[in-house]
Design an enzyme around this catalytic site. Structure first.
Site, mmCIF file in Angstrom:
data_model
loop_
_atom_site.group_PDB
_atom_site.id
_atom_site.type_symbol
_atom_site.label_atom_id
_atom_site.label_comp_id
_atom_site.label_asym_id
_atom_site.label_seq_id
_atom_site.Cartn_x
_atom_site.Cartn_y
_atom_site.Cartn_z
ATOM 1 N N LYS A 1 -26.433 -23.772 -2.682
ATOM 2 C CA LYS A 1 -26.128 -24.884 -3.585
ATOM 3 C C LYS A 1 -26.664 -26.178 -2.989
ATOM 4 C CE LYS A 1 -22.167 -26.875 -6.095
ATOM 5 N NZ LYS A 1 -20.684 -26.893 -6.216
ATOM 6 N N SER B 1 -19.244 -26.274 -11.046
ATOM 7 C CA SER B 1 -20.491 -26.948 -10.782
ATOM 8 C C SER B 1 -21.536 -26.080 -10.085
ATOM 9 C CB SER B 1 -20.239 -28.196 -9.925
ATOM 10 O OG SER B 1 -19.756 -27.825 -8.643
ATOM 11 N N SER C 1 -15.164 -24.676 -9.141
ATOM 12 C CA SER C 1 -16.632 -24.696 -9.218
ATOM 13 C C SER C 1 -17.340 -23.466 -8.667
ATOM 14 C CB SER C 1 -17.186 -25.933 -8.499
ATOM 15 O OG SER C 1 -17.052 -27.068 -9.305
#
Lengths: 493, 95
Positions: free
Chosen positions: A78, A158, A182
């Site tokens: 990420k 996210s 997330s």
């Protein structure tokens, strides 16, 4: 598309150990798969040259008899984790060009264990979002679509780029972060497995901070076992994070016994939220039946403050974010918009650099912390947070783990909720309480919705008892035997 | 309590984010809506409840008060948007 891209982390580990293929071959196969999947927009930066270099080094290490826990296995990272010399954006315009001179502790741990980075995955800006639509680099698309319907769906957020990449089999696994859901919510939306560890289990050092009392890094993969392998490589005490907890990291795979006989599983009445679709409720009941059938004892429990977790989160998280994001001022790194005076430069830089959702949250956080409102909002929220945590402590006196759905709905269409902040926030209603209490949780794909989209079940555990969470998740995974796959519409080869 | 435009403009000033007049109206509505939703917390009786200030029960560790890092000016300045001979540069603050 070679069959190397379908391998799980454990499968790749076995093949590499037996010499069936090299890390370089495995890495090349995934580099090609990523290049053929640009339509998903799952990556902000691809790092194929670095991946080849590290894969070749891994093959050398293996040849000399050294092999870490993740030796030679390529992953997606990420874009919230700082990676040395590699663009790190947090999905924001304000971090334009930022190449950290260091790695986060979690990524450094993974490299030490032999993992190979394929690239940086797309995400909601500063991890603020539940659909991946707030990224400066554009939305990530969910590999899943409703059968017979070409509309693009969101992958959740996210950590949506990581989830989409895992689901599309262009990476064997990825890492994400979970502040309010997330990791777990995008895992549920994409039919993958995502684990949020206990707060303090993985170091936060070098992860771009959103809400420091809630943020936690974790693994995302296609099986519970793969998450167990990754977590062991990621976790551990770190003196550079003042909230890192100095406790041994177990061999999480050893917890996957396939046994839940005698375990007490709590079913919280309050998680049956208003308007929960019948399909989600049925799947939850199915999960109860699976665990009972496997020998677990089902116990009805109450977590009375559940419904207040989300509004509490929307005070605590923006307050912490407004403080953390004060550092983006155009002086030390990232975007700078010139101004006449210093304040003018700050204001123009932050106006141009932050997207709409980030601005909303920074302003909300600034307001709830401002003179005259602190007691009414922030202090009140901290007190309610105590009550939320107390609910869990009392529940865990009676049960070993808690079973709930991960999300109240399956994935929705791109654009469908983007103009309604509160409707978007409600995505996280079932995941946020674990963050408020700092507890570990996993989402496991458990079935398909009436319109053919993945749905997840969530298992929550006691602090630092990821082992029970993984054990129960593993049994659910076995019972669900989820083998549905998205039709690869995105493939460009 | 709904926010007004003047309050939002003041918060934006505190947060050092320039907000144009056109955006101020929409933002005021959005933030008011979120605040209204948050205010359901007033139903919760928190009399005598301690605020939670840490996600894990722990005593903050201490270390010796000594330098553990440094001599890395080039790394610190590696990402600076505007530099001036080894310093961070900002618009003139003092006349």
């Amino acid at each position: 598309m070679s069959d190397l891209t379908g391998l799980s982390v454990s499968g790749a580990r076995e093949g590499l150990a037996k010499g069936d293929f090299t890390s370089l071959e495995l890495t090349e196969a995934h580099i090609a798969a990523i290049d053929a999947a640009d339509g998903l927009n799952a990556f902000v930066s691809k790092t194929p040259d670095l991946a080849r270099e590290r894969a070749a080094l891994s093959d050398k290490r293996r040849a000399s008899g050294e092999a870490g826990l993740m030796e030679g296995i390529p992953i997606g990272v990420k874009d919230l984790f700082c990676t040395e010399g590699v663009l790190t954006t947090a999905g924001s315009h304000i971090l334009d060009g930022f190449e950290p001179p260091y790695d986060s502790t979690v990524t450094a741990n993974l490299w030490r264990e032999g993992a190979v980075m394929l690239g940086k995955t797309n995400m909601d800006e500063f991890a603020m979002g539940s659909s991946n639509e707030t990224s400066y680099y554009g939305p990530v698309l969910n590999p899943w679509r409703r059968p017979g319907d070409n509309r693009s769906l969101v992958p959740g957020g996210s950590s949506g780029g990581s989830a989409a990449a895992v689901a599309a089999r262009i990476v064997p696994a990825a890492i994400g972060t979970d502040t309010g859901g997330s990791i777990r919510q995008p895992a549920a939306f994409t039919g993958t497995v995502g684990l949020k560890p206990t707060y303090g289990r993985c170091s936060r050092w070098g992860i771009v901070a959103f809400a420091s009392s809630l943020d936690q890094a974790g693994p995302m993969a296609r099986s519970v076992r793969d998450c167990a392998i990754l977590l062991r490589a990621m976790a551990g005490f770190d003196a550079k994070d003042s909230t890192s907890v100095d406790t041994p990291v177990p061999d999480y795979e050893a917890a996957l016994t396939g046994e839940v006989t005698g375990l007490k599983i709590g079913i919280p009445a309050e998680y049956k939220v208003d308007g929960m679709p019948g399909e989600v409720e049925r799947l939850w009941q199915q999960g109860v039946d699976w665990l009972r059938g496997a020998g677990a004892e089902i116990v009805d429990i109450s977590l009375p403050h559940t419904r207040y977790a989300l509004p509490t989160y929307y005070i605590v998280a923006p307050a912490e974010a407004s403080s953390n994001l004060a550092r983006y001022d155009g002086v030390r790194y990232g975007l700078r918009v010139p101004g006449e005076r210093l304040d003018d430069m700050y204001e123009k830089t932050r106006a141009a650099g932050f997207g709409a959702e980030v601005k909303r949250r920074v302003l909300m956080g600034t307001y709830v912390l401002s003179a005259g409102y602190y007691d009414a909002y922030y202090l009140k929220a901290q007190k309610v947070r105590t009550l939320i945590k107390r609910d869990f402590i009392e529940a865990f006196e009676k049960v070993d783990a808690i079973l709930t759905p991960t999300t109240p709905t399956p994935a929705f269409a791109v654009g469908e909720r983007v103009d309604d902040p509160i409707a978007m926030y409600l995505n996280d209603i079932l995941t946020v309480p674990a963050n408020m209490a700092g507890l570990p949780g996993i989402s496991v794909p458990a079935g398909l919705s009436d319109d053919g989209l993945p749905l997840g079940l969530q298992v929550l555990g006691k602090a630092f008892d990821e082992e029970t969470v993984l054990r129960v998740g593993h049994v659910l995974e076995g019972a669900a035997a989820f083998d549905a796959r998205p039709d690869p519409w995105w493939r460009a080869d | 309590m709904p926010l007004d435009k003047a309050t939002v403009a003041h918060i934006a000033k505190l947060a050092r984010i320039e907000i144009g007049d056109a955006d101020l109206e929409a933002l005021t509505g959005e933030l008011s809506g979120i605040l209204k939703w948050i205010e359901q917390l007033s139903e919760v009786d928190t009399e005598g409840v301690e605020p939670m200030t840490s996600a894990v029960q722990m005593t903050l560790r201490r270390r010796a008060d000594k330098v553990t890092d440094g001599n890395c000016r080039d790394k610190v300045l590696a990402n600076v948007p505007v530099d001036a001979d080894g310093f961070f540069a900002v618009p003139k603050v003092v006349e």
